[in-house]
Design an enzyme around this catalytic site. Structure first.
Site, PDB file in Angstrom:
ATOM      1  CG  HIS A 204      -0.290   0.267   2.603  1.00 26.44           C
ATOM      2  ND1 HIS A 204       0.464  -0.750   3.065  1.00 26.44           N
ATOM      3  CD2 HIS A 204      -0.136   1.236   3.325  1.00 26.44           C
ATOM      4  CE1 HIS A 204       0.717  -0.466   4.330  1.00 26.44           C
ATOM      5  NE2 HIS A 204       0.627   0.946   4.476  1.00 26.44           N
TER       6      HIS A 204
HETATM    7  N1  UDP Z   1      -3.935  -5.896   8.527  1.00 21.99           N
HETATM    8  C1  UDP Z   1      -5.418  -6.357   8.453  1.00 21.99           C
HETATM    9  N2  UDP Z   1      -5.799  -6.608   7.609  1.00 21.99           N
HETATM   10  C2  UDP Z   1      -5.465  -6.594   6.018  1.00 21.99           C
HETATM   11  C3  UDP Z   1      -3.767  -6.026   6.008  1.00 21.99           C
HETATM   12  C4  UDP Z   1      -3.358  -5.845   7.180  1.00 21.99           C
HETATM   13  O1  UDP Z   1      -5.967  -6.349   9.685  1.00 21.99           O
HETATM   14  O2  UDP Z   1      -5.859  -6.891   4.991  1.00 21.99           O
HETATM   15  C5  UDP Z   1      -3.314  -5.610   9.747  1.00 21.99           C
HETATM   16  C6  UDP Z   1      -2.034  -5.953  10.073  1.00 21.99           C
HETATM   17  O3  UDP Z   1      -2.269  -7.251  10.676  1.00 21.99           O
HETATM   18  C7  UDP Z   1      -1.190  -5.286  10.856  1.00 21.99           C
HETATM   19  C8  UDP Z   1      -1.830  -3.752  10.382  1.00 21.99           C
HETATM   20  O4  UDP Z   1      -3.089  -4.212   9.723  1.00 21.99           O
HETATM   21  O5  UDP Z   1      -1.570  -5.404  12.254  1.00 21.99           O
HETATM   22  C9  UDP Z   1      -1.033  -3.042   9.390  1.00 21.99           C
HETATM   23  O6  UDP Z   1      -1.452  -2.132   8.990  1.00 21.99           O
HETATM   24  P1  UDP Z   1      -1.070  -1.561   7.602  1.00 21.99           P
HETATM   25  O7  UDP Z   1      -0.098  -2.409   6.624  1.00 21.99           O
HETATM   26  O8  UDP Z   1      -2.144  -0.819   6.776  1.00 21.99           O
HETATM   27  O9  UDP Z   1      -0.012  -0.278   8.124  1.00 21.99           O
HETATM   28  P2  UDP Z   1       1.327   0.145   8.236  1.00 21.99           P
HETATM   29  O10 UDP Z   1       1.772  -0.837   9.469  1.00 21.99           O
HETATM   30  O11 UDP Z   1       2.225  -0.258   7.258  1.00 21.99           O
HETATM   31  O12 UDP Z   1       1.501   1.410   8.871  1.00 21.99           O
END
Ligand code: UDP
Length: 359
Positions: A204
């Site tokens: 993303h």
């Molecule tokens: N996650 C979720 N469903 C999904 C993809 C990710 O619940 O389809 C969870 C994942 O397990 C983690 C969090 O969302 O706990 C990560 O979020 P994201 O990747 O959007 O953001 P980042 O961590 O990169 O800021």
């Protein structure tokens, strides 16, 4: 004690699920402001339903805007609410526009800020998140760092006081919800997935989605892997795939394209896959905690310790297949993210008679 929490994005709902419950259990009164940055059922509502996260007291419904407009509008509304609420602390998480909007307003109103997941650095200022982290850390009075490496990053910027290494609240979340995921998630059945017979991919970050060539190379190389790839598609990636006319990759038999999944389903996918391909911050850590090889489609990561121990590798799309085949499982996996008591430590710090805060 009154805390106002400002959140708005998926990873913040996961973190708050455990922290907000720890606040509640220790008698801390919390008001939750949801900025609306992530707003639909699969990116927001489902986390509140599944994870016992208290419903927000205020929902600002601000989303789908450029960074300046989004942050500015959030600030305006957060300011009115904080002037009314007059909390003792403002709590912000991680590195999103909701984080920086909350931190800037609180700092100007002289309300002390506690930053959960302080001290993370990718040292790449082209990442919008990096700007949000740096500014928030410099405004915060209480810096709750997940790792010793994060503490060291803060020291390099002259931040010594107010810093507490508490462990990672995402570790607490996994320990809290993993059993429930095993008992209630139907995701493996739903997509006819056998354990250890698929890869899991999430993408993303703008650096991967916004450039057509890069996004196309990622999708192309996912189709070349030796096992099917379960791909829960973030709304940004979905929009960019459509905009760049790359939807044909999603009908390739090697890609199991599905909408974003709930956290409980995600835990099941992570713990049962062969390996994870991602550009997410949180997913890199979860891969490590589940001892799954992780291949990160980025040039650097703020979770550097996962690289150092050998469980995570930075890769370019064209090297993905080779990197997966050549992966050697490290013999060690130290407890990089604590023992699941980060929330307890945070509450102890907040309620202790003499808190060490930044001046
Ligand atoms: N996650 C979720 N469903 C999904 C993809 C990710 O619940 O389809 C969870 C994942 O397990 C983690 C969090 O969302 O706990 C990560 O979020 P994201 O990747 O959007 O953001 P980042 O961590 O990169 O800021």
């Amino acid at each position: 004690m009154k805390i106002t929490t400002i959140l708005g994005a998926r990873p913040q709902f996961v973190k708050a699920s455990v922290v907000s419950n720890a606040f509640k259990n220790s008698g801390i009164k919390e008001t939750i402001i949801h900025t609306g940055q992530h707003f639909d059922a699969q990116m927001s509502d489902i986390f509140f339903q599944d994870l016992n996260l208290p419903q927000p007291n205020h929902h600002l419904n601000i989303h789908s805007l450029n960074h300046g407009a989004m942050t500015g509008r959030m600030m305006e509304q957060i300011e009115s609410l904080l002037l009314e609420d007059k909390p003792d602390w403002v709590c912000v998480y991680g590195d999103t526009n909701s984080t920086i909007a909350g931190a800037l307003v609180a700092a100007k109103l002289n309300i002390p800020i506690m930053h959960i997941e302080a001290g993370l650095r990718s040292y790449n200022r082209e990442m919008p998140e990096e700007i949000n982290r740096v500014v928030t850390d410099h405004l915060a009075k209480l810096l709750l760092a997940p790792t010793q490496l994060a503490v060291e990053c803060l020291k390099k910027e002259g931040i010594y006081t107010g810093v507490h290494c508490v462990g990672d609240v995402m570790m607490d979340a996994i320990l809290t919800f993993n059993n429930r995921a095993r008992e209630t998630s139907d995701i493996l059945n739903k997509y006819k997935l056998c354990p250890q017979s698929f890869y899991l991919a999430t993408i993303h970050r703008p650096s991967n989605t916004d450039n057509c060539q890069r996004l196309s190379a990622i999708l192309e190389n996912l189709t070349k892997l030796n096992l099917p790839v379960v791909f829960p598609i973030h709304p940004r990636a979905q929009a960019k795939i459509e905009q760049h006319s790359l939807s044909h990759y999603l009908s390739n038999h090697k890609i199991i394209a599905i909408p974003p999944v709930s956290y409980l389903d995600m835990l099941m996918l992570e713990s049962n896959c062969c390996a994870i391909v991602t550009d997410s911050g949180g997913v890199q850590k979860e891969a490590y905690i589940f001892q799954r090889p992780c291949f990160t489609l980025r040039n650097e990561t703020e979770w550097k310790e996962t690289l150092d121990v050998g469980w995570n590798h930075l890769v370019q799309p064209e090297n993905l297949s080779d990197a997966i085949i050549n992966f050697t499982q490290p013999s060690q996996s130290p407890a990089l993210y604590g023992n699941g008591n980060a929330c307890k430590k945070i509450v102890e710090i907040l309620t202790s008679k003499k808190i060490n805060v930044k001046e």
